[in-house]
Write a protein that holds these residues in place. Structure first.
Motif, mmCIF file in Angstrom:
data_model
loop_
_atom_site.group_PDB
_atom_site.id
_atom_site.type_symbol
_atom_site.label_atom_id
_atom_site.label_comp_id
_atom_site.label_asym_id
_atom_site.label_seq_id
_atom_site.Cartn_x
_atom_site.Cartn_y
_atom_site.Cartn_z
ATOM 1 N N LEU A 1 71.003 32.771 74.479
ATOM 2 C CA LEU A 1 70.360 32.716 72.827
ATOM 3 C C LEU A 1 70.782 34.724 72.635
ATOM 4 O O LEU A 1 70.021 34.328 71.082
ATOM 5 C CB LEU A 1 69.159 32.913 73.923
ATOM 6 N N GLN A 2 70.923 35.028 73.039
ATOM 7 C CA GLN A 2 71.244 36.834 72.111
ATOM 8 C C GLN A 2 72.378 36.408 71.505
ATOM 9 O O GLN A 2 72.137 36.925 70.392
ATOM 10 C CB GLN A 2 71.288 37.788 73.125
ATOM 11 N N HIS B 1 73.578 33.924 69.941
ATOM 12 C CA HIS B 1 73.643 33.215 68.714
ATOM 13 C C HIS B 1 72.789 33.867 67.802
ATOM 14 O O HIS B 1 72.242 33.550 66.805
ATOM 15 C CB HIS B 1 73.247 31.975 68.767
ATOM 16 N N SER B 2 71.990 34.850 68.025
ATOM 17 C CA SER B 2 70.982 35.435 66.995
ATOM 18 C C SER B 2 71.384 36.451 65.773
ATOM 19 O O SER B 2 70.907 36.717 65.101
ATOM 20 C CB SER B 2 69.846 36.340 67.972
ATOM 21 N N ASP B 3 72.556 36.420 66.054
ATOM 22 C CA ASP B 3 73.401 37.355 64.723
ATOM 23 C C ASP B 3 74.450 35.891 63.537
ATOM 24 O O ASP B 3 74.994 37.580 63.355
ATOM 25 C CB ASP B 3 73.675 38.840 65.433
ATOM 26 N N ASP C 1 75.845 24.822 67.176
ATOM 27 C CA ASP C 1 74.793 25.444 67.573
ATOM 28 C C ASP C 1 72.983 24.838 67.554
ATOM 29 O O ASP C 1 72.391 25.969 69.233
ATOM 30 C CB ASP C 1 74.893 27.063 66.814
ATOM 31 N N LEU D 1 70.937 25.799 71.090
ATOM 32 C CA LEU D 1 70.012 26.131 71.139
ATOM 33 C C LEU D 1 69.171 25.736 71.877
ATOM 34 O O LEU D 1 67.419 25.981 72.642
ATOM 35 C CB LEU D 1 69.716 27.559 69.564
ATOM 36 N N ARG E 1 66.844 27.029 74.925
ATOM 37 C CA ARG E 1 64.716 27.119 74.994
ATOM 38 C C ARG E 1 65.055 26.389 75.873
ATOM 39 O O ARG E 1 63.400 26.609 76.932
ATOM 40 C CB ARG E 1 64.290 26.864 73.743
#
Length: 157
Positions: A132-133, A135-137, A144, A148, A152
């Motif tokens: 998850l981290q 894919h955060s930027d 995706d 995601l 989750r």
């Protein structure tokens, strides 16, 4: 890339004693325990100490380097798919770090190196929280968004 080919690559790397962890879409599937969508490639974090062995093992399977962005990643291609290798440098405590294209680095804390499953085979992968981290930027692509949602569901709200 078909599941059988993923297993062939992982078996070959295992036989060569290459340290690897599945990332990306197949890594998400490993966390949920089954394939959830089609995949273009197999993303693998590879210990830099095993880098040459990993590239040679993939070459033995017919994969050729198509993109070489050392020390960030290398993409290898064959008629059966793509293998995207990410070099990770590990310290004595088991924590890793990978270079990024922007000059920054991305950490692989040892506690986030876990085991999932593809089919009936256990595979090393990275945790849902770590993915998850990762894919955060950036802006998520349709695959995706799918991944995601699955991540989750594994970690909770």
């Amino acid at each position: 890339m078909e599941l059988g080919e993923v297993m062939r690559v992982l078996d070959t790397l295992e036989a060569e004693r290459v340290a690897w962890w599945v990332l990306g879409g197949w890594g998400v599937d490993a966390l949920v325990g089954h394939q959830t969508r089609e995949h273009r490639d197999l993303d693998l974090a590879v210990d830099v100490a095993d880098w040459d062995a990993a590239v040679l093992a993939c070459a033995g399977l017919g994969y050729l380097v198509e993109t070489d962005w050392w020390p960030v990643r290398s993409e290898l291609v064959s008629p059966r798919g793509w293998v995207d290798l990410h070099p990770v440098r590990f310290d004595a405590a088991g924590n890793g770090v990978q270079a990024r294209l922007d000059g920054a680095t991305f950490d692989y804390p040892g506690e986030h190196l876990v085991t999932g499953a593809l089919g009936d085979r256990p595979v090393r992968c990275v945790s849902a929280a770590w993915q998850l981290q990762a894919h955060s930027d950036y802006d998520p692509r349709p695959q995706d968004v799918h991944d995601l949602a699955l991540l989750r569901s594994v970690t909770g709200p």
